[in-house]
Design a protein around this motif. Structure first.
Motif, mmCIF file in Angstrom:
data_model
loop_
_atom_site.group_PDB
_atom_site.id
_atom_site.type_symbol
_atom_site.label_atom_id
_atom_site.label_comp_id
_atom_site.label_asym_id
_atom_site.label_seq_id
_atom_site.Cartn_x
_atom_site.Cartn_y
_atom_site.Cartn_z
ATOM 1 N N ARG A 282 -14.049 -8.802 10.866
ATOM 2 C CA ARG A 282 -13.790 -7.387 10.595
ATOM 3 C C ARG A 282 -12.915 -7.208 9.356
ATOM 4 O O ARG A 282 -13.169 -6.333 8.525
ATOM 5 N N SER A 283 -11.909 -8.057 9.209
ATOM 6 C CA SER A 283 -11.052 -7.912 8.030
ATOM 7 C C SER A 283 -11.763 -8.376 6.764
ATOM 8 O O SER A 283 -11.560 -7.811 5.696
ATOM 9 N N GLU A 696 -6.633 1.653 0.744
ATOM 10 C CA GLU A 696 -5.476 1.791 -0.152
ATOM 11 C C GLU A 696 -5.240 0.460 -0.857
ATOM 12 O O GLU A 696 -5.310 -0.599 -0.232
ATOM 13 N N LYS A 704 -4.497 -2.745 1.087
ATOM 14 C CA LYS A 704 -3.344 -2.723 1.994
ATOM 15 C C LYS A 704 -3.740 -2.484 3.447
ATOM 16 O O LYS A 704 -2.907 -2.660 4.338
ATOM 17 N N SER A 707 -7.674 -4.059 7.971
ATOM 18 C CA SER A 707 -7.988 -4.233 9.397
ATOM 19 C C SER A 707 -8.069 -2.874 10.087
ATOM 20 O O SER A 707 -7.548 -1.878 9.596
ATOM 21 N N LEU A 708 -8.710 -2.876 11.240
ATOM 22 C CA LEU A 708 -8.874 -1.604 11.956
ATOM 23 C C LEU A 708 -7.575 -1.137 12.603
ATOM 24 O O LEU A 708 -7.526 -0.051 13.170
ATOM 25 N N MET A 709 -6.508 -1.950 12.508
ATOM 26 C CA MET A 709 -5.192 -1.463 12.955
ATOM 27 C C MET A 709 -4.631 -0.479 11.928
ATOM 28 O O MET A 709 -3.939 0.468 12.274
ATOM 29 N N TYR A 711 -6.620 0.675 9.038
ATOM 30 C CA TYR A 711 -7.661 1.553 8.504
ATOM 31 C C TYR A 711 -8.138 2.414 9.664
ATOM 32 O O TYR A 711 -8.739 1.919 10.619
ATOM 33 N N LEU A 712 -7.813 3.704 9.610
ATOM 34 C CA LEU A 712 -7.893 4.534 10.816
ATOM 35 C C LEU A 712 -9.273 5.144 11.033
ATOM 36 O O LEU A 712 -9.528 6.280 10.655
#
Lengths: 795, 273
Positions: A282-283, A696, A704, A707-709, A711-712
């Motif tokens: 995912r990342s 970002e 920056k 990850s989905l933590m 990236y909302l």
């Protein structure tokens, strides 16, 4: 049999997917497979001095390690990865191979590939490859690129890749602005978006030792395009390549490409005679899959004293990223024709400058150019409404094409011909459903009371382009392929039907929708219809799925193939019933002789007769098996009105979307349930851009929030119940009268939400809000506007 | 997103876990529900040589009446805390805060002790534990000891637990009549708090904050202001004093400080009414 087209039939695809029986690339395993582990650049722009692979190569389970230079020397590629849309003759397009060898141009560029017997061992070994980088100045933003002090590709001498103008009448445009009472200008940023499909991308290439054939399973939207492009760039014969897109968990444009990993899997499998696979993490996806948007827009609108538009002028600076991918430069141009929106604009000008940066490449993402266009025109229309002093709905009514009434085949300022429209009834329905008068009263009450939660109401009346595309129109845009689609309808001896679809679903529900079309055409139960797709050996002809094109081109091809089947079956029926073909009625799957109700043949009976070929008209080919390749005469132009209702908490800056009304017009409906799903999903993706998402980067070009933590991507709890409604204005571009709805929600929603926030913040004198409108950004805007006002600056 | 290799040890009871910690020292990590540790391992931000799985030690999963307190086994899952009738009656803020952790699948796996021992400055549960002034029980090779909640969080992802100790029980005072509030500000339902504020008012008022420093913390400034007779609004105004909030894409120091004031105001309004 009653009609099934236009009914909300449950999707044939869902039981398999919902019970975990869907087979995605990562579910498919073969003996002897090797996992690729990508060694990716950690620098945005750097010279590679040396790569040490010794330790990695000696690790357990590692088959081999290749650097980019070694792969080049192995002669795996006949040409760089393709860009099919060189938008101008002089567009710059530096060579882009699957791996970098001397210089890396973005974080994530592949510099070496590990092959190992498991995914874990590949990842462990990739981490042990040591790369000696010599940093080069990184172009870390479009602003950097425009400034030009640093170069994304040193050898090009410039960051500007192309300049593309569309100014039908420059003198008229200049006059429009010179004569205007009101000129409103908006400057907007379309932030980069990470597509984040539910299924990450993955590949599995399987060579067949004897024949030299290679089968590539890949999570793609475009198996047919990929096959042509891989053949052209690897030098492997097209007839030796078979591409299969098994279950594909969403694409949104991000699986519409020819990716380094796809080329690497095919060429390494071919070279090593071993199956080769890879699934992005995912990342990793933030670097290994292209991103969407990435534009700076300058939008100007000129109007007379009543707010009647005299001219529109748009300029886009578009961030290509580090390389031109399949249609990277064309994406902003797909929107170029829509910067006049649904309005009667006498004079129009659009220019686009494409720039290279040292960031992940951009390319198609749900809407591809059209959400950006609709955002720009709908934001400045709201600005114009305030300038003129009328409501947002009134400024739109004053400017609608054809006065808001019904029209067909109308040429607009951007030189396209809109197939059909009828805008006022659509707007009226949205205002009614939203209870606009009550909302405005409540808004005023809260303003008067100084409520901490202010109400904002935002409108977006969009139009978009679907039905991609008339091949001749693509020629005019210098696009390197046609826009037709193929469909085959074949009746089997047992009376069942096989439909072969050229367009390739990845969640859209083609199996259901095509069954409905064929069921109605042939009078056959949808359960007796099987739709085959997504395998170039089964469906050799196709142009695939993107741009909301499948129904308006591919679905129409299938409907027309049904017509061919019926025409042939009629001749067989007439022959066998000893009647004149013109004396046969075809209804509910049966040819009956007019006036003789007992005399007739079911189409299944005719199919069997066509199969045995015992009694066919002289010279007729056996079987009912017809193909249609449909090249549409024009695009289709869906439209609609979206209303977003937000509450802005002035203490925290938080925006809550409390209601959302979407009235869409996508022509005739095949399956209202699928349409509803597309509208919902599309809206959420636009809301995501407006409120939540955005890649970002720091000044060195590092992402920056990969990850989905961080990236909302919003979840269902962040989205309100969506109220939908429809008007029905059939397209004139195809015999089904259908338009397309896969991207409409995204095209309508971002502008509606931001218009709503600006509406809520109007009392503070705030006129614009950049995306994503995070609570911090909104609070800071309020705080700064209020302190300016308190210092007398607001006078 | 692919962890480095590690050895896996399943501990049958607390003593076995402590023995494993004693044997492997800093190279070992305890894993309860795994919802904090596994993501860090997947990012390779932590690479323990040995993972000691304590998730199946069932006798450390309980919620018991301990007389003047409620005793909660460290391996009690968030869902059990959230739905406990005893806690809802005796320490309702803890049950409520547990319902704010992650999403349902996280709450069915994650444990109270695991969350506290992880020491994440943004986690929800430390806020409740601090505001309740709970007592934490740690067990090591030399027996067990009690640690006050306010002494437990010592640094970023660091606690007062020694490398050979494990958290076994959390003792929460019974406060059936206390006023309380938890104000969590975040973007998506399943996310950590950008700022979170817990208040428990039972005669005096305790205020705790998360994601306003490198540990979860008690708000000394607010509590002192209240003790000195300040109004809730005046106490909220000093919420960010002396703090160094973290900065990220969700909030810079200025914004987090502002949120702290707003949320403390809201929490006090609710807890002290």
């Amino acid at each position: 049999m009653t009609a099934v087209m236009g009914t909300p039939m449950k999707r044939k695809e869902d039981p398999k997917l919902l019970t975990g029986e869907g087979k995605f690339v990562d579910d498919i395993h073969v003996h002897g497979e090797l996992w690729m582990g990508m060694v990716r650049s950690t620098m945005a722009h750097a010279k590679i001095n040396a790569i040490d692979t010794a330790e990695a190569a000696g690790m357990p389970g590692v088959h081999s390690v290749f650097t980019g230079t070694q792969l080049q020397e192995m002669g795996l590629w006949a040409a760089p990865l393709p860009c099919a849309w060189p938008v101008t003759e002089d567009m710059l397009n530096p060579p882009h191979f699957p791996t970098a060898s001397e210089v890396v141009h973005h974080v994530g560029d592949i510099v070496a590939v590990v092959l190992a017997d498991s995914r874990y061992r590949a990842a462990d070994a990739a981490e042990m490859v040591v790369v000696d980088y010599e940093p080069l100045p990184a172009v870390a933003s479009i602003e950097d690129a425009i400034a030009g002090e640093k170069l994304a590709h040193a050898g090009l001498g410039t960051n500007k890749a192309f300049h593309w103008p569309l100014i039908p009448d420059p003198d008229a445009l200049e006059a429009a602005f010179a004569n205007a009472t009101h000129v409103v200008k908006g400057e907007f940023v379309q932030q980069r978006l990470i597509p984040a499909a539910m299924e990450p991308r993955g590949v599995l290439a399987i060579p067949s030792p004897a024949g030299g054939d290679i089968t590539l399973y890949t999570s793609t939207q475009v198996p047919h395009i990929l096959k042509v492009m891989l053949a052209a760039t690897t030098g492997i014969s097209e007839s030796k390549l078979r591409i299969i897109a098994p279950a594909v968990g969403g694409g949104f444009g991000a699986k519409l490409n020819v990716n380094p990993d796809e080329s690497l899997a095919v060429t390494l499998a071919n070279k090593l005679s071993r199956p080769v696979r890879w699934t992005e993490t995912r990342s990793e996806a933030a670097f290994s899959t292209h991103q969407g948007r990435g534009q700076k827009q300058t939008m100007e609108i000129a109007a007379d004293e009543n707010g009647k538009i005299l001219g529109v002028r748009a300029h886009i600076d578009a961030d290509m990223g580090a390389y031109m991918m399949l249609i990277t430069p064309g994406v902003p141009l797909l929107g170029s024709f829509l910067y006049t929106g649904v309005y009667d604009v006498p004079a129009f000008g659009f220019t686009c400058d494409g720039y290279f940066t040292n960031l992940t490449p951009t390319d198609a993402y749900r809407g591809a150019g059209r959400p950006e266009a609709s955002y720009a025109i709908e934001r400045v229309m709201d600005m114009l409404s305030y300038e003129v002093g009328v409501t947002p709905e009134e400024i739109r009514r004053r400017n609608y094409l054809a006065g808001g009434g019904e029209f067909e085949n109308l040429e607009v300022a951007s030189t396209l011909v809109f197939d059909s429209g009828n805008y006022s009834p659509n707007l009226d329905m949205a205002l009614d459903m939203a209870k606009m008068a009550e909302l405005r009263a409540e808004q005023q009450r809260r303003r008067d009371a100084g409520d901490k939660k202010q109400l904002g109401i935002g409108l977006c009346t969009y139009v978009e382009i679907c039905g991609l595309a008339p091949s001749r129109a693509l020629a005019g845009l210098n696009y390197g392929a046609g826009g037709w689609e193929a469909g085959t309808v074949r009746l089997l001896p047992t009376g069942k039907v096989e439909v072969v679809s050229g367009s390739t679903p990845h969640g859209q529900g083609h199996e259901t929708a095509w069954s409905q079309i064929v069921a109605d055409k042939l009078g056959i139960d949808p359960a007796d219809i099987t739709v085959l797709h997504s395998d170039t050996a089964i469906s050799p002809l196709g142009m695939d799925t993107y741009g909301s094109r499948s129904l308006a081109v591919g679905g129409v091809a299938i409907a027309m193939a049904c017509d061919k089947v019926i025409d042939k079956a009629r001749l067989i029926a007439a022959h066998q019933l000893e009647a004149n073909p013109d004396d046969l009625d075809f209804e509910a799957g049966r040819f009956g002789v007019k006036g003789s109700p007992d005399k007739g043949l079911l189409i299944q009976e005719i199919a069997f007769g066509a199969f045995t070929a015992h009694n066919l008209p002289d010279g007729m080919e056996p079987n009912l098996n017809e193909q249609m390749i449909f090249d549409p005469p024009n695009f289709a132009f869906p439209f609609g009105t979206h209303v977003a209702v937000v509450e802005v908490d002035e203490d925290t800056g938080e925006t809550e979307l409390i209601d959302y009304i979407a009235i869409d017009d996508c022509g005739n409906h095949v399956n209202p349930l699928i349409i509803e799903g597309q509208v919902h999903g599309g809206i959420v993706q636009g809301v995501a851009q407006a409120l939540y998402e955005g890649a970002e980067y720091d000044a060195e070009g590092n992402c920056k929030n990969p990850s989905l933590m961080d990236y909302l991507v919003p979840s269902p709890t962040e989205v309100p119940n969506i109220q939908t409604g429809y008007t029905y204005t059939p397209s004139t571009s195809n015999p089904l009268g259908v338009k397309g709805v896969g991207e409409a929600g995204t095209i309508g929603s971002a502008a509606a939400v931001i218009n709503a926030i600006c509406d809520a913040l109007r009392p503070h004198g705030i006129t614009d809000m950049s995306m994503p409108a995070t609570p911090m950004k909104v609070w800071k805007a309020i705080n700064s506007a209020d302190s300016t006002a308190n210092n007398g600056g607001g006078q | 997103m692919i962890p480095a290799s590690f050895d896996y040890v399943e501990a049958e009871n607390a003593d076995a876990a402590i023995a494993a910690l004693t044997e492997h020292g800093d190279e070992a990590k305890l894993m309860a529900g795994g919802h904090s540790l596994i993501p860090l391992m997947k990012f390779r931000l932590t690479t323990p040589q040995v993972v000691v799985d304590i998730g199946r030690i069932n006798d450390l999963s309980y919620i018991n009446d301990g007389g003047d307190h409620i005793a909660i086994g460290a391996l009690t899952r968030h869902m059990a805390v959230e739905t406990s009738d005893v806690l809802k009656a005796q320490a309702p803020i803890l049950a409520h805060v547990a319902s704010h952790v992650g999403d349902p699948s996280v709450r069915h796996r994650g444990t109270l002790g695991g969350s506290l021992a992880h020491g994440d400055p943004a986690s929800d549960l430390p806020a409740a534990i601090l505001a309740l002034n709970a007592t934490l029980v740690a067990k090591g090779p030399n027996g067990q000891r009690e640690i006050s909640a306010s002494d437990f969080f010592t640094g970023f992802l660091e606690t007062a637990l020694a490398s050979d100790e494990m958290l076994t029980e959390i003792r929460v005072p019974k406060v059936p009549d206390a006023g309380w509030s938890y104000q969590k500000f975040n973007r998506r339902a399943q996310d950590w708090a950008i700022v979170g504020v817990a208040a428990v008012s039972n005669g005096s008022t305790n205020v705790a904050m998360v994601n306003m420093g490198h540990t979860p913390l008690r708000s000394a400034a607010v509590e002192a202001a209240l003790a000195g007779g300040a109004s809730a609004a005046d106490a909220a105004a000093v919420a960010a004093e002396g703090l160094t909030p973290p900065e990220d894409l969700n909030g810079d120091a200025e914004y987090r400080s502002h949120l702290a004031r707003v949320l403390v105001g809201r929490a006090l309004g609710e807890a002290m009414s």
